[in-house]
Design an enzyme around this catalytic site. Structure first.
Site, short mmCIF file in Angstrom:
data_model
loop_
_atom_site.label_atom_id
_atom_site.label_comp_id
_atom_site.label_asym_id
_atom_site.label_seq_id
_atom_site.Cartn_x
_atom_site.Cartn_y
_atom_site.Cartn_z
N GLY A 234 0.82 -1.20 0.00
CA GLY A 234 0.00 0.00 0.00
C GLY A 234 0.85 1.25 0.00
N TYR A 235 1.88 1.26 0.82
CA TYR A 235 2.77 2.42 0.89
C TYR A 235 3.48 2.63 -0.44
CZ TYR A 235 6.59 5.44 2.47
OH TYR A 235 7.48 6.47 2.60
#
Length: 330
Positions: free
Chosen positions: A152-153
């Site tokens: 996600g990051y």
């Protein structure tokens, strides 16, 4: 930087905090944005002690209306905005199927839409002024390389890189060449990021190898305000890593995946699930550094990482030389 008006999001901790203090130390008037009001007041006092001015505006960058109000308050207080730094960011650890959709959505709202909201809020101000600099703090993780359990990051940082590329094109087509958009791509930085990140992996995070201090990234921000460039690599072996990735993407990716899985994460079941600071302010957890001694104890790690990258590049170059050598006529 003297008397420049600089807005910094994520100013309570890590890179944002270091950037705010670095700008204040050069006489800038810094507008500090984050969710932790008490911490922002502390950072504002430190800005004043360093010779600049600190003006705290508690802001959740995921809230577009709040970000517009941030820009309005900056203009009301100082009359303009010379530099806008989007440094706010959050993280979640875990495989993509372990991370709840709601938490992934929140991460993207902060890391990606937070920067988009910032651009929407400040571009009209900079158009009226006829100039300005927008600096987005992305990452080599997502901008160049990837690693498991941080999908996600990395996704959010890759989106930020593309957003900046498109925004530069659109500004150029509109003839607004005195508004600069710059993307910072730091390597691993010694900030409280991993202490504050959500964790859905079930595995405790061990000490990851910092290769840069937040102050180093802050110095890069200050230099970029004076000499804007589209992309700025930050870190002692950032350029080498980019070259290695270009020449030997697959072996470098496999090595990074194995090292992350086997070295930087503990065994399964040794960490309770947590959403970190996704939905709440960092408050007492806010700090300039993450306690991993990025400036003092990483010489060996830097050398090992640089050696790995250099070895990968050399091996790839030898393979290419063998496969592209002279051939006998048929």
């Amino acid at each position: 930087m003297r008397d420049a008006v600089v807005v910094v999001t994520g100013a309570s901790s890590g890179i944002g905090r270091a950037t705010a203090l670095a700008c204040a130390g050069r006489g800038a008037r810094v507008v500090l944005a984050a969710r932790s009001e008490a911490v922002l007041d502390e950072v504002a006092r430190e800005c004043r002690r360093r010779g600049g001015e600190g003006f705290a505006v508690p802001t959740d960058v995921a809230d577009e209306r709040a970000v517009r109000e941030l820009a309005e308050r900056a203009v009301d207080r100082f009359g303009r905005v010379d530099v806008w730094v989007n440094a706010a960011g959050v993280g979640i650890l875990g495989r993509f199927d372990q991370v709840p959709s709601a938490e992934l959505r929140r991460l993207l709202e902060v890391n990606v839409l937070g920067a988009v909201h910032g651009a929407r809020a400040v571009l009209p101000v900079m158009r009226r002024q006829g100039r300005g600099v927008v600096i987005d703090v992305a990452s080599l993780l997502g901008g160049v390389v990837v690693a498991p359990y941080l999908g996600g990051y990395a996704m959010s940082k890759a989106a930020l890189v593309v957003f900046d590329d498109v925004l530069r094109q659109e500004l150029a087509l509109a003839g607004e060449r005195r508004i600069q958009v710059c993307t910072l791509l730091p390597a691993a930085v010694d900030t409280p990021f991993f202490r504050q990140a959500g964790n859905r992996s079930g595995r405790a995070v061990r000490s990851l190898p910092p290769v840069a201090t937040p102050e180093r990234v802050a110095r890069a921000v200050v230099r970029t305000t004076a000499r804007p460039r589209p992309r700025v690599l930050v870190g002692p072996y950032a350029r080498l890593l980019v070259t290695a990735h270009a020449l030997a993407r697959r072996p470098l990716g496999r090595a990074a995946a194995r090292r992350t899985d086997r070295t930087y994460f503990g065994p399964a079941g040794d960490a309770p699930p947590s959403s970190g600071i996704l939905y709440g302010a960092s408050d007492a957890g806010a700090a300039l550094r993450g306690g991993r001694h990025g400036g003092l104890r990483t010489t060996g790690r830097r050398t090992a990482a640089a050696g790995l990258a250099l070895g990968t590049v050399l091996a790839a170059s030898r393979r290419r030389a063998r496969t592209s050598g002279p051939r006998c006529p048929g």
